[in-house]
Design an enzyme around this catalytic site. Sequence first.
Site, mmCIF file in Angstrom:
data_model
loop_
_atom_site.group_PDB
_atom_site.id
_atom_site.type_symbol
_atom_site.label_atom_id
_atom_site.label_comp_id
_atom_site.label_asym_id
_atom_site.label_seq_id
_atom_site.Cartn_x
_atom_site.Cartn_y
_atom_site.Cartn_z
ATOM 1 N N HIS A 94 12.168 26.250 -15.911
ATOM 2 C CA HIS A 94 12.694 27.208 -14.914
ATOM 3 C C HIS A 94 11.902 27.599 -13.654
ATOM 4 O O HIS A 94 10.546 27.704 -14.172
ATOM 5 C CB HIS A 94 13.015 28.631 -15.832
ATOM 6 C CG HIS A 94 14.098 29.358 -15.073
ATOM 7 N ND1 HIS A 94 13.756 30.080 -13.905
ATOM 8 C CD2 HIS A 94 15.417 29.707 -15.543
ATOM 9 C CE1 HIS A 94 15.096 30.672 -13.550
ATOM 10 N NE2 HIS A 94 15.801 30.483 -14.533
ATOM 11 N N GLY A 183 2.707 43.897 1.156
ATOM 12 C CA GLY A 183 1.437 43.070 0.511
ATOM 13 C C GLY A 183 0.859 42.406 1.293
ATOM 14 O O GLY A 183 1.296 42.095 2.530
ATOM 15 N N PRO A 184 -0.216 41.661 1.110
ATOM 16 C CA PRO A 184 -0.788 40.555 1.723
ATOM 17 C C PRO A 184 -0.019 39.277 2.106
ATOM 18 O O PRO A 184 0.923 38.965 1.478
ATOM 19 C CB PRO A 184 -2.041 40.096 0.868
ATOM 20 C CG PRO A 184 -1.644 40.226 -0.557
ATOM 21 C CD PRO A 184 -0.703 41.464 -0.426
ATOM 22 N N LYS A 191 -1.117 34.781 -9.507
ATOM 23 C CA LYS A 191 -0.107 35.744 -9.486
ATOM 24 C C LYS A 191 1.121 35.218 -8.958
ATOM 25 O O LYS A 191 2.193 35.677 -9.103
ATOM 26 C CB LYS A 191 -0.565 36.809 -9.166
ATOM 27 C CG LYS A 191 -1.945 37.703 -9.824
ATOM 28 C CD LYS A 191 -2.315 39.083 -9.230
ATOM 29 C CE LYS A 191 -3.416 39.647 -9.961
ATOM 30 N NZ LYS A 191 -3.692 40.911 -9.601
ATOM 31 N N GLY A 192 1.132 34.329 -8.002
ATOM 32 C CA GLY A 192 2.072 34.126 -7.051
ATOM 33 C C GLY A 192 2.614 34.986 -6.354
ATOM 34 O O GLY A 192 2.019 35.996 -5.712
#
Length: 306
Positions: A94, A183-184, A191-192
């Site tokens: 997936h 976020g960055p 973590k992706g």
Amino acid sequence: MLKQMVVGCCKVYISESRNKAALEAIERAAKLFPEAPIINKFEDPTYNRVGYTLVSKLGPNPSSSSPCPLKGAVFEMVKAAFAAIDLEKHSGTHPRLGVVDHICFHPLSGASVDHVAGTAKSLAADVGSSLQVATFLYGAAHSEGRTLDSIRRGLGYFKPNADDNQWIGGPHSETLQLNPDEGPPRALQKKGVVVVGATPWVDNYNVPIFSNDMDLVRRIAKKVSGRGGGLPSVQSMALAHGKGIIEVACNLLDTTKAGGVEVQRDVERLAKQEGMEAGEGYFTDLSQAKIIETYLQMMTARNSSQ
């Protein structure tokens, strides 16, 4: 009782179903907010993916600043997932963009999309700032109503990165083709990234086709989808699901236009035209009505035990 309640739902999709210790840690984290119980859990070891459905009461209006147990439970689950799962060690059939691949908030009884959009945006801000993971918004949570599909296409979600139609390991590059909302501005190898949205209800319905011909099943999936001129409000893709099985996996964006019955009918017809057999499809979650019923039963049992 239900008429007086404002209730929202959140579906959390995590890229793991084989590591039971990781799933137990994630579920323990959710229990820190008993007012937002897990109503349903759908595991798929072949996809190596799990979906959780949580429900809780919401504040009386979208701008309410009072603590939201639904947001609190989901944030703790996200934090636990990042601590327990390494995307670089993940594999499955997936697609996924991260350890916590997809989070979507839906209004249920007495709630509006605006109610849950505020919760989605607040959660995304916390994930981006506190956990330092790039986070993308879509649907009513995004200022321009960007779609989930557009984010996924922009980030290469639909392209397997390994043989046998598998997705293995973390992102090949930290560079992102789209700028995150929170976020960055980079993808973390372990973590992706995370995608968070708010939309009206969406059903997921998968139909197995007994074949190893991925190109042919992809063509069937395209013909079923609205994008391919098929059923309106249906998004679909073909995914390998074990030896000799490829699933037509569908998002049903508006079941008043097309539901599981219509998808099953069209997949069977198209498969038969190609000399293949389609199996009985299945939903990956409970219906809205069953989710609300289960939530009320759980809350009644919890209140009576206190």
